[in-house]
Scaffold this motif. Structure first.
Motif, mmCIF file in Angstrom:
data_model
loop_
_atom_site.group_PDB
_atom_site.id
_atom_site.type_symbol
_atom_site.label_atom_id
_atom_site.label_comp_id
_atom_site.label_asym_id
_atom_site.label_seq_id
_atom_site.Cartn_x
_atom_site.Cartn_y
_atom_site.Cartn_z
ATOM 1 N N ASP A 60 0.850 -1.184 0.000
ATOM 2 C CA ASP A 60 0.000 0.000 0.000
ATOM 3 C C ASP A 60 0.892 1.243 0.000
ATOM 4 O O ASP A 60 2.123 1.139 -0.056
ATOM 5 C CB ASP A 60 -0.966 -0.007 1.195
ATOM 6 N N VAL A 61 0.275 2.398 0.063
ATOM 7 C CA VAL A 61 1.025 3.653 0.020
ATOM 8 C C VAL A 61 1.984 3.757 1.195
ATOM 9 O O VAL A 61 3.119 4.245 1.061
ATOM 10 C CB VAL A 61 0.059 4.861 0.012
ATOM 11 N N VAL A 62 1.560 3.235 2.357
ATOM 12 C CA VAL A 62 2.412 3.300 3.550
ATOM 13 C C VAL A 62 3.693 2.494 3.330
ATOM 14 O O VAL A 62 4.786 2.901 3.743
ATOM 15 C CB VAL A 62 1.655 2.804 4.794
ATOM 16 N N SER A 63 3.592 1.345 2.668
ATOM 17 C CA SER A 63 4.775 0.518 2.368
ATOM 18 C C SER A 63 5.737 1.279 1.455
ATOM 19 O O SER A 63 6.960 1.298 1.690
ATOM 20 C CB SER A 63 4.358 -0.789 1.697
ATOM 21 N N TRP A 64 5.172 1.874 0.408
ATOM 22 C CA TRP A 64 6.010 2.670 -0.498
ATOM 23 C C TRP A 64 6.680 3.820 0.252
ATOM 24 O O TRP A 64 7.872 4.090 0.060
ATOM 25 C CB TRP A 64 5.155 3.224 -1.640
ATOM 26 N N ASN A 65 5.928 4.471 1.123
ATOM 27 C CA ASN A 65 6.491 5.594 1.891
ATOM 28 C C ASN A 65 7.655 5.145 2.771
ATOM 29 O O ASN A 65 8.676 5.828 2.882
ATOM 30 C CB ASN A 65 5.410 6.237 2.756
ATOM 31 N N ALA A 66 7.478 3.967 3.418
ATOM 32 C CA ALA A 66 8.537 3.451 4.300
ATOM 33 C C ALA A 66 9.810 3.180 3.506
ATOM 34 O O ALA A 66 10.926 3.490 3.959
ATOM 35 C CB ALA A 66 8.064 2.178 5.001
ATOM 36 N N LEU A 67 9.661 2.615 2.299
ATOM 37 C CA LEU A 67 10.829 2.303 1.475
ATOM 38 C C LEU A 67 11.500 3.583 0.956
ATOM 39 O O LEU A 67 12.722 3.745 1.041
ATOM 40 C CB LEU A 67 10.410 1.417 0.304
ATOM 41 N N ILE A 68 10.696 4.504 0.438
ATOM 42 C CA ILE A 68 11.235 5.754 -0.111
ATOM 43 C C ILE A 68 11.903 6.582 0.983
ATOM 44 O O ILE A 68 13.032 7.066 0.820
ATOM 45 C CB ILE A 68 10.104 6.558 -0.791
ATOM 46 N N CYS A 69 11.212 6.718 2.126
ATOM 47 C CA CYS A 69 11.761 7.489 3.234
ATOM 48 C C CYS A 69 13.047 6.840 3.757
ATOM 49 O O CYS A 69 14.008 7.523 4.118
ATOM 50 C CB CYS A 69 10.726 7.602 4.348
ATOM 51 N N GLY A 70 13.070 5.492 3.785
ATOM 52 C CA GLY A 70 14.260 4.773 4.259
ATOM 53 C C GLY A 70 15.464 5.043 3.388
ATOM 54 O O GLY A 70 16.566 5.317 3.889
ATOM 55 N N TYR A 71 15.275 4.973 2.068
ATOM 56 C CA TYR A 71 16.390 5.264 1.161
ATOM 57 C C TYR A 71 16.832 6.724 1.288
ATOM 58 O O TYR A 71 18.022 7.034 1.238
ATOM 59 C CB TYR A 71 15.996 4.957 -0.285
ATOM 60 N N SER A 72 15.874 7.609 1.437
ATOM 61 C CA SER A 72 16.186 9.026 1.600
ATOM 62 C C SER A 72 16.987 9.252 2.873
ATOM 63 O O SER A 72 17.982 9.988 2.884
ATOM 64 C CB SER A 72 14.889 9.838 1.641
ATOM 65 N N ARG A 73 16.586 8.576 3.952
ATOM 66 C CA ARG A 73 17.259 8.715 5.246
ATOM 67 C C ARG A 73 18.681 8.160 5.215
ATOM 68 O O ARG A 73 19.556 8.607 5.944
ATOM 69 C CB ARG A 73 16.429 7.989 6.305
ATOM 70 N N ASN A 74 18.905 7.158 4.367
ATOM 71 C CA ASN A 74 20.227 6.534 4.267
ATOM 72 C C ASN A 74 21.085 7.122 3.146
ATOM 73 O O ASN A 74 22.058 6.501 2.707
ATOM 74 C CB ASN A 74 20.067 5.024 4.062
ATOM 75 N N ASP A 75 20.703 8.314 2.670
ATOM 76 C CA ASP A 75 21.493 9.058 1.662
ATOM 77 C C ASP A 75 21.538 8.376 0.302
ATOM 78 O O ASP A 75 22.542 8.460 -0.410
ATOM 79 C CB ASP A 75 22.924 9.308 2.157
ATOM 80 N N TYR A 76 20.464 7.689 -0.058
ATOM 81 C CA TYR A 76 20.334 7.144 -1.413
ATOM 82 C C TYR A 76 19.250 7.938 -2.133
ATOM 83 O O TYR A 76 18.183 7.422 -2.464
ATOM 84 C CB TYR A 76 19.963 5.659 -1.363
#
Length: 725
Positions: free
Chosen positions: A123-139
């Motif tokens: 769902d959108v929340v899953s996508w958000n978790a993945l996108i935010c995670g990569y953003s947080r890890n400088d990717y």
């Protein structure tokens, strides 16, 4: 009732374990949630989706605390995931999303991505978790790519998507993507509340677009503490201390109490550390590790290392960041003894240096006496896998280049699997620094064959090499490349060209290059002044000195060395004495040995030997052989045999392998016809191994054809007589 008696009871149901897991949220000890989960299994209770959700939440809250230790490992989290799959709980999207988010907090992006790919539904929340995670890890690029993929698969981004993705665009090269994201949010009608505006404001600040940050801040009808912190941080990151301070005062006037984040944002603006320190004490934040660590870093950045040390001793926790800051400060000062002492502390605290810390130490090693320390840190980097970092390898290449260890430089370079442009530049400049300019040109040819395109730093280093070798044609070919490829001519590239032409015998070409530079910097002025001095054009050197001041530049030690040398070559004693006075009294610049040598040469050439000796005796630093040789040279001009012999004896004991004073004494004896003494001095020179009688001629043997082919000039040489800019 303690935990042991609770767990021993077999009458508790699943709801009791759920309550227990909830109560250990934020326990700051990741062992407890695992222990509770194992006790649940031992009690033959069947965990459900809520159990795993609470377990992951308890894990995550432990991780986010400062006391998080190595208890939570990739293996342990993978075991939880195995249990989740085994019991079919992976069908629940929200549980998988919580685990995915936790993987990202641990920095395990590969595990998180694999979990996302294996999810039966998203769902959108899953996508958000993945996108935010990569953003947080400088990717950032990966996060942006996932955002596009999310849109293609038909998912509608929400408010949280933009908030999570905005930090990924907080780089200057991604400013267009950041603006597009902002525009997407407006077009999608997501509703720009304070949280979203704060995220976008922070993004624009990191992209150095303060105007956009200020507009977003002004649009906020209600500004909370996060909003003020974002704006203070925006000013601080961009070096606007006064604006950051005004913003801080406005926040206080608005009745808001500063948080630790506020203080860290203010500290990032390079404020006066003493004032901020007082306020931190007043607000009772002296026990907040992050605030005190930021203050330690500010003290070290401003050179107040002693204050940083005192503050570090009162830190609530020992941390690598503070130790690294203090070590870096001492390394910058060349105090390797203190660096080693603090390094020992890191080992005693079981803290490992990271690549940034190691690099700061390597950059501070400039004294040959500390070379062994550099090799020891090299060994530490090898042992801990830090030498795989390209920046560390570049630092090591620079270190070995400083001490002419070109073989070690070549070994380090060959071991690198990927060689970016910065590494090629490090090797080329290292060879030039070590006087191995021919090797530098060979490396350049290899660089071009590998597909790398030279930049201004590459060209400048090669031009310095041409200056050393006297390779005029090679330098002209490089100049041709600069013009054909519109390489920036300001600052160091233009300066290197001027230096190359003057040292290769073409002052006229150097003048044309200088005239083509619209706004020459001080280094460029110094280069042309030194060129005029070398060619004996004193009046032009003095004109250059006056002109640079008319353009608002302040002369430095190199500028004064140029004009003093011009005075020495022209025998202009009064002018030289005046420039020496101006340097010390009007500009507060302490003379170096080269400046003193020029003045001694001036006095000696004027026949003022008594004044010259008195001048040397009154020097504030110990004179070296160059100062005494300047006086000996004057003795040769004025046939001062007695003083010359005294100076020669002194120089013999200072540096008997220096052939310069042997040649001067030989010439002095020859002038007065003492040929037996001439023969004796020459015999002494040969015995010492410093045969100054031998002359060396240099011819350009580098394959110009190869260089032209590598530069893509197709054999077209620069016609400097007709060049236009």
């Amino acid at each position: 009732m303690n935990a042991c008696t609770v767990w021993s009871s077999k009458t508790r149901g699943i709801s009791f374990f759920h309550s227990l897991l909830s109560s250990y949220n934020g326990s700051q000890n990741a062992k407890w949630p695992l222990a509770i989960f194992r006790q649940l299994l031992n009690a033959n209770e069947n965990p459900d989706d809520l159990t795993f959700a609470l377990l992951i939440k308890a894990f995550a809250s432990s991780f986010s605390s400062d006391a998080y230790s190595s208890a939570v490992t990739e293996l342990q989290v993978s075991q939880v995931q195995t249990q989740l799959v085994r019991r079919g709980i992976n069908q629940f999207v929200y549980v998988n999303t919580a685990l995915l988010d936790f993987y990202m907090k641990l920095g395990l992006t590969t595990n998180a991505r694999q979990l996302f790919e294996d999810m039966p539904c998203r769902d959108v929340v899953s996508w958000n978790a993945l996108i935010c995670g990569y953003s947080r890890n400088d990717y950032g690029n990966v996060a942006l790519g996932l955002f596009v993929q999310m849109l293609r698969e038909g998912f509608r981004p929400d408010h949280a998507t933009i908030v999570g993705l905005a930090p990924a665009c907080g780089r200057f090269e991604l400013i267009l993507q950041g603006r597009s994201l902002h525009g997407f949010g407006i077009k999608a009608g997501l509703g720009f509340d304070g949280q979203l505006k704060n995220a976008l404001s922070s993004m624009y600040a990191k992209c150095e677009n303060l105007e956009a940050s200020e507009l977003l801040f002004e649009e906020m009808s209600e500004r909370n503490l996060v909003s003020w912190n974002s704006m203070i941080g925006a000013y601080g990151q961009n070096g606007f201390l006064e604006k950051a301070t005004i913003c801080f005062k406005e926040m206080l006037n608005g009745g808001l109490r500063p948080s630790p984040v506020t203080m860290m944002s203010l500290l990032s603006a390079n404020a006066a550390p003493e004032s901020i320190h007082c306020y931190i004490i007043k607000c009772g934040m002296t026990n907040h590790a992050s605030v005190v660590t930021s203050l330690v870093c500010l003290y070290t950045r401003q050179g107040l290392t002693h204050m940083a040390e005192l503050l570090y001793k009162h830190l609530p926790t020992n941390n690598l960041i503070s130790l690294t800051a203090i070590m870096s400060s001492y390394a910058e000062k060349g105090d390797m003894k203190s660096v080693v002492e603090y390094f020992i502390q890191t080992q005693q605290l079981d803290l490992k240096l990271d690549a940034v810390a190691l690099l700061s130490v390597l950059h501070g090693i400039i004294n040959p006496a500390h070379f062994a320390v550099g090799r020891a840190f090299h060994a530490y980097g090898l042992k801990n896998g830090l030498t795989t970092d390209g920046l560390v390898t570049n630092g090591l290449i620079s270190l070995y280049s400083k001490f002419d260890e070109i073989e070690a430089v070549s070994c380090l370079f060959l071991e690198m699997s990927y060689k970016p442009l910065i590494t090629w530049n490090s090797v080329i400049s290292g060879c030039v620094h070590a006087g191995k300019s021919s090797e530098a040109l060979d490396f350049f040819c290899q660089m071009k064959k590998s597909g790398q395109k030279p930049d201004a730093i590459t060209i400048s280093s090669l031009l310095c090499g041409c200056s050393q070798l006297g390779y005029l044609r090679t330098g002209q070919t490089l100049h041709n490349y600069v013009i054909r490829n519109n390489v920036e001519m300001e600052d160091f590239t233009g300066t290197a060209l001027i230096d190359m032409y003057t040292k290769c015998g073409r002052l006229d070409y150097a003048e044309k290059v200088f005239d083509s530079i619209i706004d020459p910097c001080l280094a460029t002025w110094n280069s042309i002044i030194s060129g005029y001095t070398s060619y004996g054009v004193e009046h032009k050197a003095f004109s250059g000195y006056n002109e640079l001041q008319n353009q608002g530049l302040q002369p430095d030690k190199i500028t004064f060395l140029g004009v003093l040398s011009a005075c020495t070559h022209g025998g202009l004693l009064c002018e030289g004495t005046e420039y020496f006075r101006i340097m010390m009294e009007e500009y507060g610049l302490m003379p170096d040995l080269q400046h003193y040598a020029c003045m001694v040469g001036l006095l000696g050439r004027a026949g003022l030997f008594h004044e010259a000796v008195e001048f040397i005796n009154n020097m504030k630093i110990q004179p070296d052989s160059a100062v005494w040789i300047s006086l000996l040279s004057a003795c040769s001009i004025h046939q001062e045999i007695k003083l010359g012999e005294c100076l020669a004896n002194k120089l013999f004991f200072m540096d008997q392998r220096n052939g310069g004073f042997y040649v001067l004494m030989s010439n002095l004896y020859a002038i007065v016809g003492r040929w037996d003494d001439v023969a004796r001095v020459r015999d002494m020179m040969r015995d010492s191994g410093g045969d100054g009688c031998s002359g060396v001629s240099c011819i350009e043997v580098t394959s110009i054809e190869d260089l032209n082919n590598n530069l893509g000039t197709n054999g077209v040489y620069l016609n400097t007589d007709t060049m236009h800019y």
